[in-house]
Every structure is written in C-alpha cells, then in structure tokens.
Enzyme design. Structure first.
Site, mmCIF file in Angstrom:
data_model
loop_
_atom_site.group_PDB
_atom_site.id
_atom_site.type_symbol
_atom_site.label_atom_id
_atom_site.label_comp_id
_atom_site.label_asym_id
_atom_site.label_seq_id
_atom_site.Cartn_x
_atom_site.Cartn_y
_atom_site.Cartn_z
ATOM 1 N N GLY A 91 -5.017 9.974 4.035
ATOM 2 C CA GLY A 91 -5.334 11.200 3.315
ATOM 3 C C GLY A 91 -6.555 11.026 2.425
ATOM 4 O O GLY A 91 -7.323 11.953 2.209
ATOM 5 N N ASP B 29 0.849 -1.194 0.000
ATOM 6 C CA ASP B 29 0.000 0.000 0.000
ATOM 7 C C ASP B 29 0.882 1.240 0.000
ATOM 8 O O ASP B 29 2.079 1.176 0.277
ATOM 9 C CB ASP B 29 -0.900 -0.015 1.245
ATOM 10 C CG ASP B 29 -2.151 0.836 1.082
ATOM 11 O OD1 ASP B 29 -2.301 1.526 0.042
ATOM 12 O OD2 ASP B 29 -2.991 0.823 2.000
ATOM 13 N N GLY B 30 0.291 2.372 -0.283
ATOM 14 C CA GLY B 30 1.001 3.639 -0.278
ATOM 15 C C GLY B 30 0.957 4.284 1.090
ATOM 16 O O GLY B 30 0.401 3.732 2.041
ATOM 17 N N ALA B 31 1.540 5.482 1.186
ATOM 18 C CA ALA B 31 1.526 6.250 2.436
ATOM 19 C C ALA B 31 1.555 7.731 2.093
ATOM 20 O O ALA B 31 2.045 8.122 1.032
ATOM 21 C CB ALA B 31 2.728 5.889 3.308
ATOM 22 N N ASP B 32 1.037 8.545 2.992
ATOM 23 C CA ASP B 32 1.093 9.992 2.814
ATOM 24 C C ASP B 32 2.440 10.547 3.253
ATOM 25 O O ASP B 32 2.924 11.536 2.713
ATOM 26 C CB ASP B 32 -0.040 10.667 3.596
ATOM 27 C CG ASP B 32 -1.406 10.234 3.075
ATOM 28 O OD1 ASP B 32 -1.603 10.254 1.844
ATOM 29 O OD2 ASP B 32 -2.253 9.851 3.893
ATOM 30 N N LYS C 86 7.206 11.730 -0.296
ATOM 31 C CA LYS C 86 6.623 11.226 0.948
ATOM 32 C C LYS C 86 7.683 10.889 2.000
ATOM 33 O O LYS C 86 7.353 10.491 3.103
ATOM 34 C CB LYS C 86 5.789 9.965 0.666
ATOM 35 C CG LYS C 86 4.812 10.103 -0.497
ATOM 36 C CD LYS C 86 3.784 11.174 -0.266
ATOM 37 C CE LYS C 86 2.875 11.409 -1.446
ATOM 38 N NZ LYS C 86 1.950 10.354 -1.757
ATOM 39 N N GLU D 204 -7.576 0.252 5.685
ATOM 40 C CA GLU D 204 -6.187 0.021 5.300
ATOM 41 C C GLU D 204 -5.380 -0.565 6.460
ATOM 42 O O GLU D 204 -4.546 -1.447 6.269
ATOM 43 C CB GLU D 204 -5.541 1.321 4.817
ATOM 44 C CG GLU D 204 -6.093 1.785 3.485
ATOM 45 C CD GLU D 204 -5.586 3.157 3.067
ATOM 46 O OE1 GLU D 204 -4.897 3.824 3.871
ATOM 47 O OE2 GLU D 204 -5.879 3.560 1.931
ATOM 48 N N LYS E 174 -1.103 7.629 7.143
ATOM 49 C CA LYS E 174 -1.964 7.183 6.060
ATOM 50 C C LYS E 174 -3.373 7.699 6.336
ATOM 51 O O LYS E 174 -3.683 8.069 7.443
ATOM 52 C CB LYS E 174 -1.983 5.645 5.980
ATOM 53 C CG LYS E 174 -0.666 5.048 5.484
ATOM 54 C CD LYS E 174 -0.668 3.540 5.429
ATOM 55 C CE LYS E 174 -1.771 2.920 4.629
ATOM 56 N NZ LYS E 174 -1.867 3.346 3.216
#
Length: 199
Positions: free
Chosen positions: A63, A48-51, A88, A70, A61
């Site tokens: 945003g 997964d992505g992250a802010d 990031k 998540e 996370k």
C-alpha cells in the site's frame, strides 16, 4: 487506537522473535546501524506490517509502494513475522482492504499488463496516481504501480505466479506462504497470534 494496537503487536513480535538481547535493546532505543543485503544477505528475522492478512496468512502488502523491496527482505529472512492491527485481519483477501493488490510494473508495460490482468483474472488494474504531485506514483526502483481491484477470491498462489509471468511485471504485493506468524494488536489492548493453518 489502531496505532496503539499495532505498537502492541510489534512489541510482542520483538519479544518472541528477537533472541539477541543487545539487538533487542538497539531496536527499542532506535539506535540501529543500517546495513544492506550485499553485506548481510541472510537475515535471522524480518518483522514487517501488512495491509491485509487472510486466514491462511496470505498477505497483501505494498500500500505504501515498497512491495518489491519488502518481499526481497522477507525472502532473505529465516523467519518472516508480521505485525498488524485488528483492522487488517480478514477471513479472505479483499474483505477489509479495498484498494486491491499492488503490482509493480516496468513503466512502458503498464497498459498491456493492466489489460492482461483484467482479461485473465477479472476486475481492473488501475495505475496508481501520486497525491502530492502530478503523474503516477514512481517506486524506489523507478517503476509504476498498478492496483488490481479483484472481484472475488482466487487461488492466490496460482494467481501470484501467473501475474509474475506477464512480461513487464516486476513483483506483486501478494505474499503467499511467506509469513511464519502474525501478531494482531486488538482493540482491547490484547495481542492475538495466528500461525499458518496445518494442512
């Protein structure tokens, strides 16, 4: 450029962490069959992505507003891998991401929770308002989101636990001690890998 960098970090994460080559082909071809945690409560890997990511791999996370779901998925995975672009990457939380820590709250509790957070930890926790419609953002769980704009670095593990103990808080966007590795897509097209610091 940032989207291309994130894409490169995603490819690197899949190459290094998805061992089943049939699954890898499915991911690359976008032909995935959706499932849920009722049928598959334990996952081999979650990517997964992250802010924002700090030096200790603590993440902000949420945003996009899906922080609770998540975090549940990340918690069910044997390996939680994060992909992000170079924007990031921060030495400390708040260095790059200026929108604060998302906190999902029960709607009736958003005012007392906001006041408690500001009183105990400083800064301000503001109700996130919708952009394309009137009123606050409503999560997939029918809750509200407070964005806590903190003033300084904290012991994130302690603060995360303390905020979660406030009545009305569902979850925070602080992911502490969860990420096993982060892949950063860099401006020059390379991918930088960060593992948690060794204590």
């Amino acid at each position: 450029m940032a989207e291309e960098a994130k894409k490169l970090s995603g490819y690197a994460a899949v190459d290094n962490h998805v061992q089943n080559h049939q699954a890898r082909q499915l991911i690359l071809q976008h032909g995935l069959t959706l499932s849920d945690l009722d049928r598959h409560p334990e996952l081999d890997v979650a990517i997964d992505g992250a802010d924002e990511v700090d030096a200790a791999l603590t993440l902000i996370k949420g945003g996009g507003g899906c922080l609770t779901q998540e975090k549940i998925v990340a918690g069910c995975a044997k390996h939680f891998i994060v992909i992000a672009d170079f924007r990031k990457d921060s030495a400390t939380l708040g260095q790059q991401w200026k929108k604060g820590v998302p906190i999902e709250v029960i709607p009736m509790a958003y005012v007392p929770v906001s006041r408690t957070i500001a009183k105990r930890f400083g800064g301000e926790a503001v109700l996130r308002m919708a952009v394309s419609k009137a009123g606050p953002v409503v999560t997939d769980n029918s809750n509200f989101i407070l964005d806590w704009k903190f003033e300084h670095a904290h012991n994130w593990k302690e603060v995360n636990t303390a905020i979660k103990m406030i009545p009305g808080v569902v979850e925070t966007g602080l992911f502490v001690g969860m990420a096993e590795r982060v892949y950063f897509g860099m401006e020059d097209g390379s991918v930088r890998v960060r593992d948690p610091p060794v204590n």
